[in-house]
Enzyme design. Structure first.
Site, PDB file in Angstrom:
ATOM      1  N   VAL A   1       0.627  -1.257   0.107  1.00  0.00           N
ATOM      2  CA  VAL A   1       0.242  -0.153  -0.067  1.00  0.00           C
ATOM      3  C   VAL A   1       1.082   1.319  -0.177  1.00  0.00           C
ATOM      4  O   VAL A   1       1.873   0.975   0.547  1.00  0.00           O
ATOM      5  CB  VAL A   1      -1.286   0.016   0.892  1.00  0.00           C
ATOM      6  CG1 VAL A   1      -1.679   1.622   1.060  1.00  0.00           C
ATOM      7  CG2 VAL A   1      -1.509  -1.587   1.026  1.00  0.00           C
ATOM      8  N   PHE A   2       0.377   2.067  -0.629  1.00  0.00           N
ATOM      9  CA  PHE A   2       1.069   3.415  -1.003  1.00  0.00           C
ATOM     10  C   PHE A   2       0.501   3.883  -0.509  1.00  0.00           C
ATOM     11  O   PHE A   2      -0.522   4.660  -0.793  1.00  0.00           O
ATOM     12  CB  PHE A   2       1.528   3.681  -2.191  1.00  0.00           C
ATOM     13  CG  PHE A   2       2.552   5.053  -2.675  1.00  0.00           C
ATOM     14  CD1 PHE A   2       3.668   5.198  -2.233  1.00  0.00           C
ATOM     15  CD2 PHE A   2       1.862   6.097  -3.296  1.00  0.00           C
ATOM     16  CE1 PHE A   2       4.485   5.875  -1.511  1.00  0.00           C
ATOM     17  CE2 PHE A   2       2.981   7.241  -3.141  1.00  0.00           C
ATOM     18  CZ  PHE A   2       4.366   7.506  -2.769  1.00  0.00           C
ATOM     19  N   GLY A   3       1.108   5.421   0.571  1.00  0.00           N
ATOM     20  CA  GLY A   3       0.801   6.035   0.820  1.00  0.00           C
ATOM     21  C   GLY A   3       1.446   7.975   0.620  1.00  0.00           C
ATOM     22  O   GLY A   3       2.453   7.944   0.722  1.00  0.00           O
ATOM     23  N   TYR A   4       0.485   8.258   0.174  1.00  0.00           N
ATOM     24  CA  TYR A   4       1.601   9.768  -0.093  1.00  0.00           C
ATOM     25  C   TYR A   4       0.793  11.238   0.536  1.00  0.00           C
ATOM     26  O   TYR A   4       0.915  12.131   0.875  1.00  0.00           O
ATOM     27  CB  TYR A   4       1.162  10.528  -1.394  1.00  0.00           C
ATOM     28  CG  TYR A   4      -0.604  10.048  -1.650  1.00  0.00           C
ATOM     29  CD1 TYR A   4      -1.232  11.496  -2.029  1.00  0.00           C
ATOM     30  CD2 TYR A   4      -1.145   9.001  -1.970  1.00  0.00           C
ATOM     31  CE1 TYR A   4      -2.479  11.107  -2.056  1.00  0.00           C
ATOM     32  CE2 TYR A   4      -2.569   9.034  -2.446  1.00  0.00           C
ATOM     33  CZ  TYR A   4      -3.236   9.971  -2.683  1.00  0.00           C
ATOM     34  OH  TYR A   4      -4.379  10.177  -2.877  1.00  0.00           O
ATOM     35  N   GLY A   5      -0.423  10.645   2.053  1.00  0.00           N
ATOM     36  CA  GLY A   5      -0.635  11.806   3.046  1.00  0.00           C
ATOM     37  C   GLY A   5      -0.371  11.811   4.611  1.00  0.00           C
ATOM     38  O   GLY A   5       0.561  10.748   4.359  1.00  0.00           O
ATOM     39  N   SER A   6      -1.719  10.747   4.816  1.00  0.00           N
ATOM     40  CA  SER A   6      -1.236  11.118   6.084  1.00  0.00           C
ATOM     41  C   SER A   6      -1.287   9.571   6.694  1.00  0.00           C
ATOM     42  O   SER A   6      -0.608   9.112   7.846  1.00  0.00           O
ATOM     43  CB  SER A   6      -2.921  10.686   7.171  1.00  0.00           C
ATOM     44  OG  SER A   6      -3.502  10.151   6.756  1.00  0.00           O
TER      45      SER A   6
ATOM     46  N   GLU B   1      -9.744   5.348   4.010  1.00  0.00           N
ATOM     47  CA  GLU B   1     -10.186   6.098   2.279  1.00  0.00           C
ATOM     48  C   GLU B   1     -11.227   6.352   2.649  1.00  0.00           C
ATOM     49  O   GLU B   1     -11.184   6.032   0.590  1.00  0.00           O
ATOM     50  CB  GLU B   1      -8.983   5.519   1.531  1.00  0.00           C
ATOM     51  CG  GLU B   1      -7.783   5.706   2.447  1.00  0.00           C
ATOM     52  CD  GLU B   1      -6.962   6.519   2.777  1.00  0.00           C
ATOM     53  OE1 GLU B   1      -7.679   7.695   1.894  1.00  0.00           O
ATOM     54  OE2 GLU B   1      -6.206   6.779   3.520  1.00  0.00           O
TER      55      GLU B   1
END
Length: 187
Positions: free
Chosen positions: A5-10, A86
């Site tokens: 899983v890629f996270g770019y925010g919190s 999300e």
């Protein structure tokens, strides 16, 4: 089978699920923008906050963190958590993650990414672009069940610095919100 899983925010600073590995990297062809409305975490339906989503842009890269989740039970729990967290993002896509700017070979294939699209029919919370000052005022004032919208912005700015990423959109917005807050405090 393994879930990435890629996270770019919190998700960069707060996964909220068990993972086996955390890897800093980037995806290609997207940039991080504060165009997604938040009516459930950092704002309300009457006064939405702004959170990040991804906007397609040729040649762009977006740094973040990928989480490896192994084990059937851990994957089930992570996905249940993410589907709730999300829920205001209308797209789930699978992209390639890179860790080396000089390499054309991805480090990880098939990384899951949540995106709030610009399609207002599919994504009712999409706010879209606005001037830096307009976004900064909204972020400075919005607050929701997860706290002030400005805290989300400041935490993202700090988390990006910690992984060695200078995102000018996030930095400029963070500085603009700080100016607004310091002006209010001085008044």
């Amino acid at each position: 089978m393994v879930l990435w899983v890629f996270g770019y925010g919190s998700l960069i600073w707060k996964a909220g699920f068990r993972y086996d590995e955390r890897r800093v990297g980037f995806i290609k062809g997207f940039r991080r923008v504060f165009y997604q409305g938040s009516t459930d975490h950092r704002g309300t339906p009457d006064f939405p906050g702004r959170t990040v989503t991804l906007e397609p842009l040729r040649g762009a890269i977006c740094w973040g963190v990928a989480y490896k989740v192994s084990g059937e039970e851990d994957q089930r729990i992570a996905l249940e958590h993410l589907e709730i967290r999300e829920k205001q993002y209308d797209m789930k896509v699978y992209l390639e993650l890179y860790t080396d700017l000089a390499s054309s070979t991805p480090a990880i294939n098939h990384v899951m990414v949540y995106i709030g699209s610009a399609d207002k029919k599919a994504n009712q919370n999409y706010l879209g672009p606005a001037s830096l000052d307009e976004m900064a005022r909204q972020i400075a004032e919005a607050e929701g069940p997860s706290g002030p919208n400005r805290d989300y912005l400041f935490q993202l700015d700090d988390a990006l610095k910690q992984i060695g990423c200078d995102d000018t959109h996030v930095r400029d917005l963070s500085n603009a919100v700080r100016r607004i807050l310091s002006t209010k405090a001085a008044a």
